[in-house]
Every structure is written in structure tokens, then in C-alpha cells.
Scaffold this motif. Structure first.
Motif, PDB file in Angstrom:
ATOM      1  N   THR A   1       1.028   2.507  -1.752  1.00  0.00           N
ATOM      2  CA  THR A   1       2.436   2.887  -1.896  1.00  0.00           C
ATOM      3  C   THR A   1       3.188   1.657  -2.365  1.00  0.00           C
ATOM      4  N   ALA A   2       3.803   1.736  -3.545  1.00  0.00           N
ATOM      5  CA  ALA A   2       4.493   0.580  -4.115  1.00  0.00           C
ATOM      6  C   ALA A   2       5.965   0.574  -3.742  1.00  0.00           C
ATOM      7  N   LEU A   3       6.493  -0.622  -3.537  1.00  0.00           N
ATOM      8  CA  LEU A   3       7.919  -0.828  -3.293  1.00  0.00           C
ATOM      9  C   LEU A   3       8.436  -1.859  -4.287  1.00  0.00           C
ATOM     10  N   VAL A   4       9.626  -1.647  -4.782  1.00  0.00           N
ATOM     11  CA  VAL A   4      10.336  -2.673  -5.537  1.00  0.00           C
ATOM     12  C   VAL A   4      11.633  -2.936  -4.777  1.00  0.00           C
TER      13      VAL A   4
ATOM     14  N   LEU B   1      11.344  -8.434  -5.580  1.00  0.00           N
ATOM     15  CA  LEU B   1      10.029  -8.528  -4.944  1.00  0.00           C
ATOM     16  C   LEU B   1       9.262  -7.244  -5.198  1.00  0.00           C
ATOM     17  N   TRP B   2       8.012  -7.388  -5.632  1.00  0.00           N
ATOM     18  CA  TRP B   2       7.116  -6.237  -5.721  1.00  0.00           C
ATOM     19  C   TRP B   2       6.264  -6.242  -4.458  1.00  0.00           C
ATOM     20  N   ALA B   3       6.003  -5.065  -3.931  1.00  0.00           N
ATOM     21  CA  ALA B   3       5.174  -4.977  -2.727  1.00  0.00           C
ATOM     22  C   ALA B   3       4.325  -3.707  -2.771  1.00  0.00           C
ATOM     23  N   TRP B   4       3.176  -3.760  -2.104  1.00  0.00           N
ATOM     24  CA  TRP B   4       2.289  -2.591  -2.013  1.00  0.00           C
ATOM     25  C   TRP B   4       1.791  -2.462  -0.571  1.00  0.00           C
ATOM     26  N   LEU B   5       1.827  -1.243  -0.069  1.00  0.00           N
ATOM     27  CA  LEU B   5       1.239  -0.928   1.232  1.00  0.00           C
ATOM     28  C   LEU B   5      -0.102  -0.254   0.990  1.00  0.00           C
TER      29      LEU B   5
ATOM     30  N   ARG C   1      -1.129   1.302  -9.832  1.00  0.00           N
ATOM     31  CA  ARG C   1      -0.300   1.204 -11.041  1.00  0.00           C
ATOM     32  C   ARG C   1       0.810   2.252 -11.044  1.00  0.00           C
ATOM     33  N   SER C   2       0.415   3.513 -10.838  1.00  0.00           N
ATOM     34  CA  SER C   2       1.387   4.596 -10.989  1.00  0.00           C
ATOM     35  C   SER C   2       2.499   4.503  -9.948  1.00  0.00           C
ATOM     36  N   SER C   3       2.161   4.124  -8.724  1.00  0.00           N
ATOM     37  CA  SER C   3       3.177   4.037  -7.689  1.00  0.00           C
ATOM     38  C   SER C   3       4.190   2.941  -8.023  1.00  0.00           C
TER      39      SER C   3
END
Length: 306
Positions: free
Chosen positions: A107-110, A149-153, A188-190
Motif C-alpha cells: 500500500t503506497a502513501l505519498v 515523502l514516499w512510503a510503502w506498507l 508500482r500501481s499503488s
């Protein structure tokens, strides 16, 4: 080595030098006063030397650590950008390098700060708190400038994003969250979706799943605005927001579903639907798909403005 280890080495060196001086003085046939005077001088010089060395050590350590961190962050960002571009990447090596399981559900967060900051520390802390609120491990964090900040869970399941609320994020940042998806392609897509979510809606917390239609239709904002006005007519006016909400619920779930969802009597729902038809100048069944899309986009625009 850690700074504490280096400081212990210097202290041991100082103590060894002083022991050596004491032993040498003891071997000399000097008067007691002379020995005290020499020891005092040696101790004074040793203390000054140690203080100077420690100051220089701390400065050099801080500079080298900063260079190392910048280099490590640069390598991490380059590795992440290669994955996002779709370059041929050794996934196992990338997971080791990033310390992040790319093969799990991502799950991506910006996260974007509303104003200039002294760094991304606050953004990183926000990302960690969001991960904890969702029951996820520490996220992969990639600073992009001083405000983004880019982040991924990485999780084994899809996080329940309804757990996020005002207490889990500061008021001076905006957060876009992509849809959870599997593996490298999901990574990528998230991320693409998290970026698009912030472009489609100006709220502080934007889930791409809530604005996907708006995002897909809003490449040309002027054309989208024209589409909304042409399709909704007077129903697009701000004063008619309750009518729009009722029509959206009706188109999605019928009169009964709209009544339950909005907490309204069925007769109230029907009355509002008739009002909406009067404003539109035609039945709700005419151009139903276009009407539904225009209503969803108008609602998103209204929320964004607020």
C-alpha cells in the motif's frame, strides 16, 4: 563504528598514556614535589589533548555520517525509482537492499507538507504512526526533497483504511493512499494511485479508491467542469448538495438503499428525487451513467473545495 565506541577507544588511550607517565615518573629518583609538579603538568596536557581530540572526532564523525546517510538515501531512492520505472530488477537483491518485502501486498502513501520544513523527519514520523494505526510493520520511507515523502506498507492482508482518522495525522500535511495490490506491480500501481489521489482531491487524506473515477476523468479539468455543468445543470449548484447525495445513493442502491444509507424516510427520498428531476428537466433514468459520473465528480470537487 558507533560514536560511543570511538569515545571509549580515546578514553582508553588517554588512561594508558597517563599510566605510562606515572610508571616512568616512579622509576626516577626525583623529589616528591617534583613528581607532583610533573604529574600535574602531564594530567593537564593529557586532558587538553583529549578534549581537543574528542571535539574533532565528533565533528568528523557527524560529517562522515551525514555523507553516508545522503549516499544511502540516494541509493535507496535510485533503487525505488528503478522499480517504479519497470526496469529489469533482481527482486531478491532489491528486497535486501531496501529492507522491504516487495513480494507482499503493498500500500503506497505519498505525504506532502503544506509548508517548507527543515527536513522530512516529521513526515517520516507521520508515516510510522499511520503504519502503526493500521497494524502494519515499519514502512519503507523514501524522502523526495524537503516537503515530500514516499512510503510503502507491506502486509499480508489489505489494511483497513477506515482506522485512519484525525488523530493519526497532523493537520499541516496531505496524504494520498493508493489501492493495496500484490507484488512488484502492486508496489508500482499503488504509488501511481497515491500520486493521482492528491492531484484529484485537495483534502488532507485522500484514498484513491474514493476518487478513482474523478482521477480517470479529470485529466482535463476544464473539460470535466464543462461536463458536470452540462449534465447537472442547476443541480450542480452548491445549495443542492443534499439532492445530489440522495440521487447518488438512489442510483447506486435504489430508494430503499438510499433511505437506509442517508437515514431518511422513503417518502423523503422520493420527494428529493422529484426535485432533482425538476432541476434536471428530465427523468433520472435518462443518461443514467453520465448522470452518475457527473454527480460523483461534482461531489469530489465540492469536498476538495471545502
Amino acid at each position: 563504528m558507533e560514536l560511543s565506541v570511538l569515545l571509549r577507544i580515546y578514553r582508553h588511550g588517554q588512561q594508558a598514556a597517563l599510566r605510562y607517565a606515572n610508571e616512568m615518573i616512579e622509576t626516577q629518583n626525583w623529589p616528591e614535589e617534583g613528581r607532583v609538579e610533573i604529574l600535574t603538568e602531564v594530567w593537564s596536557r593529557a586532558t587538553d589533548w583529549f578534549s581537543l581530540c574528542v571535539e574533532q572526532l565528533i565533528t568528523a564523525y557527524a560529517e562522515e555520517r551525514e555523507r553516508w546517510l545522503r549516499s544511502a538515501l540516494t541509493r535507496r531512492r535510485q533503487q525505488v525509482e528503478a522499480v517504479l520505472r519497470g526496469d529489469a530488477v533482481d527482486v531478491t537483491a532489491a528486497e535486501t537492499s531496501l529492507g522491504h518485502p516487495l513480494r507482499r501486498r503493498n500500500t503506497a502513501l505519498v505525504i506532502i507538507a503544506d509548508s517548507e520544513t527543515d527536513g522530512t523527519t516529521g513526515l517520516e514520523e507521520s508515516a510510522v504512526r499511520l503504519a502503526a494505526a493500521l497494524g502494519a510493520p515499519r514502512p519503507l520511507l523514501v524522502p523526495v526533497g524537503s516537503r515530500t515523502l514516499w512510503a510503502w506498507l507491506a502486509t499480508d492482508h489489505t489494511p483497513d483504511l477506515t482506522l485512519l482518522n484525525a488523530t493519526t495525522r497532523p493537520k499541516d500535511i496531505r496524504i494520498g493512499i493508493g489501492i493495496t495490490a500484490n507484488g512488484v506491480e502492486g508496489f508500482r500501481s499503488s504509488h501511481r494511485e497515491a500520486v493521482a489521489a492528491l492531484q484529484a482531491d485537495a483534502r488532507q487524506l485522500v484514498l484513491y479508491s474514493d476518487v478513482e473515477l474523478v482521477s480517470l476523468l479529470s485529466a482535463d479539468r476544464t473539460a470535466l467542469s464543462t461536463f458536470i455543468d452540462r449534465t447537472l445543470g442547476r443541480l450542480a449548484d452548491d445549495v443542492h448538495a443534499p439532492l445530489r447525495d440522495t440521487v447518488i445513493a438512489y442510483l447506486a442502491e435504489g430508494v430503499g438503499g438510499a433511505s437506509t444509507k442517508l437515514g431518511l424516510h422513503r417518502n423523503t427520498v422520493r420527494y428529493r428525487l422529484r426535485q432533482a428531476e425538476d432541476l434536471l428537466g428530465h427523468s433520472l433514468e435518462t443518461g443514467r451513467l453520465e448522470l452518475h459520473l457527473a454527480l460523483v465528480c461534482a461531489t469530489a470537487d465540492t469536498q476538495s473545495a471545502n
